[in-house]
Design a protein around this motif. Structure first.
Motif, PDB file in Angstrom:
ATOM      1  N   ILE A 111     -23.267  38.867  -2.849  1.00 58.12           N
ATOM      2  CA  ILE A 111     -22.532  39.479  -3.954  1.00 58.12           C
ATOM      3  C   ILE A 111     -21.070  39.694  -3.565  1.00 58.12           C
ATOM      4  CG2 ILE A 111     -22.350  41.525  -5.431  1.00 58.12           C
ATOM      5  CD1 ILE A 111     -25.392  41.862  -5.113  1.00 58.12           C
ATOM      6  N   ASP A 112     -20.161  39.103  -4.344  1.00 60.37           N
ATOM      7  CA  ASP A 112     -18.743  39.272  -4.031  1.00 60.37           C
ATOM      8  C   ASP A 112     -18.054  40.276  -4.946  1.00 60.37           C
ATOM      9  OD1 ASP A 112     -18.570  37.861  -6.400  1.00 60.37           O
ATOM     10  OD2 ASP A 112     -17.894  35.994  -5.455  1.00 60.37           O
ATOM     11  N   GLY A 113     -18.819  40.932  -5.806  1.00 60.94           N
ATOM     12  CA  GLY A 113     -18.268  41.978  -6.655  1.00 60.94           C
ATOM     13  C   GLY A 113     -18.388  43.338  -5.985  1.00 60.94           C
ATOM     14  N   PRO A 114     -17.940  44.405  -6.666  1.00 56.66           N
ATOM     15  CA  PRO A 114     -17.997  45.760  -6.107  1.00 56.66           C
ATOM     16  C   PRO A 114     -19.430  46.155  -5.757  1.00 56.66           C
ATOM     17  CG  PRO A 114     -16.596  45.695  -8.048  1.00 56.66           C
ATOM     18  CD  PRO A 114     -17.298  44.381  -7.991  1.00 56.66           C
ATOM     19  N   LEU A 115     -19.630  46.656  -4.543  1.00 51.34           N
ATOM     20  CA  LEU A 115     -20.974  46.932  -4.032  1.00 51.34           C
ATOM     21  C   LEU A 115     -21.046  48.363  -3.514  1.00 51.34           C
ATOM     22  CD1 LEU A 115     -23.636  45.360  -3.558  1.00 51.34           C
ATOM     23  CD2 LEU A 115     -22.772  44.767  -1.286  1.00 51.34           C
ATOM     24  N   THR A 116     -22.069  49.084  -3.959  1.00 48.87           N
ATOM     25  CA  THR A 116     -22.311  50.447  -3.484  1.00 48.87           C
ATOM     26  C   THR A 116     -23.757  50.537  -3.024  1.00 48.87           C
ATOM     27  OG1 THR A 116     -20.726  51.374  -5.062  1.00 48.87           O
ATOM     28  CG2 THR A 116     -22.309  52.901  -4.086  1.00 48.87           C
ATOM     29  N   ALA A 117     -23.984  51.167  -1.873  1.00 49.77           N
ATOM     30  CA  ALA A 117     -25.338  51.346  -1.349  1.00 49.77           C
ATOM     31  C   ALA A 117     -25.595  52.825  -1.144  1.00 49.77           C
ATOM     32  CB  ALA A 117     -25.507  50.595  -0.027  1.00 49.77           C
ATOM     33  N   ALA A 118     -26.811  53.258  -1.479  1.00 45.49           N
ATOM     34  CA  ALA A 118     -27.202  54.657  -1.297  1.00 45.49           C
ATOM     35  C   ALA A 118     -28.505  54.712  -0.507  1.00 45.49           C
ATOM     36  CB  ALA A 118     -27.376  55.352  -2.646  1.00 45.49           C
ATOM     37  N   ILE A 119     -28.481  55.439   0.608  1.00 46.96           N
ATOM     38  CA  ILE A 119     -29.684  55.644   1.419  1.00 46.96           C
ATOM     39  C   ILE A 119     -30.199  57.044   1.152  1.00 46.96           C
ATOM     40  CG2 ILE A 119     -30.595  55.889   3.751  1.00 46.96           C
ATOM     41  CD1 ILE A 119     -30.169  53.055   3.142  1.00 46.96           C
ATOM     42  N   LEU A 120     -31.441  57.124   0.689  1.00 47.37           N
ATOM     43  CA  LEU A 120     -32.031  58.403   0.318  1.00 47.37           C
ATOM     44  C   LEU A 120     -33.101  58.813   1.326  1.00 47.37           C
ATOM     45  CD1 LEU A 120     -32.445  57.738  -3.527  1.00 47.37           C
ATOM     46  CD2 LEU A 120     -30.392  58.391  -2.242  1.00 47.37           C
ATOM     47  N   THR A 121     -33.732  59.917   1.057  1.00 43.89           N
ATOM     48  CA  THR A 121     -34.750  60.506   1.923  1.00 43.89           C
ATOM     49  C   THR A 121     -35.793  59.498   2.389  1.00 43.89           C
ATOM     50  OG1 THR A 121     -36.564  62.147   1.955  1.00 43.89           O
ATOM     51  CG2 THR A 121     -35.971  61.230  -0.176  1.00 43.89           C
ATOM     52  N   GLY A 122     -36.217  59.629   3.628  1.00 45.59           N
ATOM     53  CA  GLY A 122     -37.251  58.733   4.146  1.00 45.59           C
ATOM     54  C   GLY A 122     -37.365  58.789   5.657  1.00 45.59           C
ATOM     55  N   MET A 123     -38.542  58.441   6.152  1.00 44.64           N
ATOM     56  CA  MET A 123     -38.806  58.403   7.582  1.00 44.64           C
ATOM     57  C   MET A 123     -38.362  57.061   8.168  1.00 44.64           C
ATOM     58  SD  MET A 123     -40.139  59.925  10.272  1.00 44.64           S
ATOM     59  CE  MET A 123     -41.200  61.243   9.626  1.00 44.64           C
ATOM     60  N   GLY A 124     -37.811  57.088   9.368  1.00 43.81           N
ATOM     61  CA  GLY A 124     -37.512  55.856  10.084  1.00 43.81           C
ATOM     62  C   GLY A 124     -36.058  55.440   9.993  1.00 43.81           C
ATOM     63  N   LYS A 125     -35.796  54.189  10.340  1.00 50.75           N
ATOM     64  CA  LYS A 125     -34.431  53.680  10.431  1.00 50.75           C
ATOM     65  C   LYS A 125     -34.127  52.586   9.425  1.00 50.75           C
ATOM     66  CE  LYS A 125     -35.460  50.109  13.897  1.00 50.75           C
ATOM     67  NZ  LYS A 125     -35.097  49.563  15.227  1.00 50.75           N
ATOM     68  N   ASP A 126     -35.052  52.257   8.532  1.00 51.30           N
ATOM     69  CA  ASP A 126     -34.818  51.176   7.587  1.00 51.30           C
ATOM     70  C   ASP A 126     -33.567  51.473   6.762  1.00 51.30           C
ATOM     71  OD1 ASP A 126     -35.298  48.769   6.330  1.00 51.30           O
ATOM     72  OD2 ASP A 126     -36.618  49.655   4.809  1.00 51.30           O
ATOM     73  N   GLY A 127     -32.696  50.491   6.653  1.00 53.65           N
ATOM     74  CA  GLY A 127     -31.454  50.639   5.905  1.00 53.65           C
ATOM     75  C   GLY A 127     -30.225  50.776   6.785  1.00 53.65           C
ATOM     76  N   ALA A 128     -30.414  51.171   8.053  1.00 53.84           N
ATOM     77  CA  ALA A 128     -29.268  51.383   8.936  1.00 53.84           C
ATOM     78  C   ALA A 128     -28.488  50.094   9.168  1.00 53.84           C
ATOM     79  CB  ALA A 128     -29.727  51.979  10.265  1.00 53.84           C
ATOM     80  N   GLU A 129     -29.192  49.005   9.459  1.00 51.25           N
ATOM     81  CA  GLU A 129     -28.501  47.733   9.637  1.00 51.25           C
ATOM     82  C   GLU A 129     -27.950  47.228   8.308  1.00 51.25           C
ATOM     83  OE1 GLU A 129     -27.533  46.028  12.328  1.00 51.25           O
ATOM     84  OE2 GLU A 129     -28.222  47.826  13.361  1.00 51.25           O
ATOM     85  N   GLY A 130     -28.685  47.481   7.252  1.00 48.54           N
ATOM     86  CA  GLY A 130     -28.244  47.038   5.935  1.00 48.54           C
ATOM     87  C   GLY A 130     -26.931  47.663   5.513  1.00 48.54           C
ATOM     88  N   VAL A 131     -26.741  48.962   5.786  1.00 50.52           N
ATOM     89  CA  VAL A 131     -25.482  49.599   5.379  1.00 50.52           C
ATOM     90  C   VAL A 131     -24.312  49.089   6.210  1.00 50.52           C
ATOM     91  CG1 VAL A 131     -26.629  51.652   4.473  1.00 50.52           C
ATOM     92  CG2 VAL A 131     -25.812  51.650   6.854  1.00 50.52           C
TER      93      VAL A 131
END
Length: 363
Positions: A288-308
């Motif tokens: 995606i080359d348009g404006p991108l926003t990511a939100a990490i919400l409550t949860g156990m573990g580390k999933d999403g850390a590399e993604g952000v």
């Protein structure tokens, strides 16, 4: 200390559980699974009323709760426990036609998370079921029930943008990743996003197959956006959202003209989960080359850390839910530790944070 701090300070062998199920067989199966892994089952109960009494009597760290029971059912029992003796509750849901609806209703009443009932069959898969159940019980025991209660009680409002604004950016995309305690928070965020923001939204909630379709329906009913469960090859534009299908990774496979194309994959779990937040975030950042926003919400573990990291590297904005309002602060904390999170907000201000990220301001 809060209940979550007490549970977190104990070793895994110190955790104490109450098991509630009208089936003697299931009480034995679940109890044995927990006891074998060092979780003490202080009492079992055959109906909701007895379960509530057991919670009051023993003050356990966690409760496993069946839903369909004679007398007081699991939904009413969850509500009663949250009212008189707040305790983390893990719903054990049968994979049936109405199982998903009852499960989400229990979470609306304050349950932290849910798990598909173990089959109880003597098979190669029984150990895997046990490992996953025990891991989930431990994560729920560490949850802050005040956060899940507040999320369940939250009344949706329309989010506002701070400061003078001219207009929303064109073709914005929002990525949401969440796990334990997440469904009610995700629902709250989507319910507060105005359609005129014209977002394309991808939601990755750790959830098994058979539940994500109903979750998508709930989000569709709660928000102004058109929300559906993702299918292979699906495309969305502004005002639309997809929920990752349980048991499959959601990959962004293409982007053009403001429309996102996705594909589904049964490749190996990432961070021990499928769907994985990292998979969706990383492929979105790449495509995606348009404006991108990511939100990490409550949860156990580390999933999403590399993604952000990928989202930030692509010039996107990263938000995380704060510790006080997270049922489990694992995923937001790990994201924050990467150093790329731009904004940390409580649950009720997440939607406003998203809108701030996609709004151009008057000079």
């Amino acid at each position: 200390m809060t209940r979550a701090e007490v549970a977190g300070a104990r070793s895994s062998t110190d955790l104490r559980a109450v098991v509630v199920d009208d089936s003697q067989f299931m009480r034995t199966v679940i109890g044995d699974m927990l006891e074998d892994e060092g979780i003490s089952v202080v009492e079992t109960a055959s109906d909701g009323a007895a379960g509530v009494e057991a919670v009051e009597r023993h003050d356990p760290d966690v409760v496993t709760m069946d839903l369909k029971m004679p007398g007081m059912d699991g939904i009413d029992a969850v509500e009663e426990i949250m009212s008189i003796h707040p305790t983390p509750v893990l719903v054990l849901s049968a994979h049936a036609a109405d199982g998903a609806e009852l499960t989400f209703e229990a979470m609306d009443r304050g349950a932290v998370d849910f798990f598909e009932k173990p089959s109880g069959e003597v098979s190669v898969g029984i150990k895997q079921q046990q490992d996953r159940l025990v891991e989930t019980v431990r994560s729920v025991a560490a949850a802050d029930v005040s956060a899940t209660e507040a999320a369940a009680d939250h009344t949706p409002t329309t989010a506002s943008v701070s400061g003078p604004a001219s207009e929303y950016v064109e073709n914005p995309t929002l990525l949401i990743g969440s796990s334990t305690g997440g469904p009610t928070v995700v629902e709250g965020v989507l319910s507060e996003l105005p359609l005129e923001a014209d977002l394309r939204i991808l939601v990755v909630q750790h959830m098994p197959d058979g539940f994500t379709d109903r979750f998508a329906e709930r989000l569709d009913s709660a928000s102004e956006y058109s929300v559906r469960e993702a299918t292979d090859g699906a495309r969305i534009g502004g005002g639309e959202a997809l929920v990752a299908k349980g048991g499959k990774h959601l990959r962004v496979s293409g982007y053009g003209g403001g429309r996102i194309r996705v594909s589904l994959s049964e490749s190996e779990p990432v961070n021990n989960v499928r769907p994985a937040v990292d998979v969706t975030f990383e492929t979105a950042a790449a495509q995606i080359d348009g404006p991108l926003t990511a939100a990490i919400l409550t949860g156990m573990g580390k999933d999403g850390a590399e993604g952000v990291r990928n989202v930030s590297g692509a010039g996107g904005t990263v938000l995380a839910q704060d510790e006080e309002t997270s049922a489990v602060f694992g995923m937001p904390q790990r994201a924050i530790e990467t150093g790329v999170v731009d904004d940390v907000r409580p649950r009720d201000e997440l939607a406003a944070g998203v809108l701030n990220a996609i709004t151009t301001r008057e000079q």
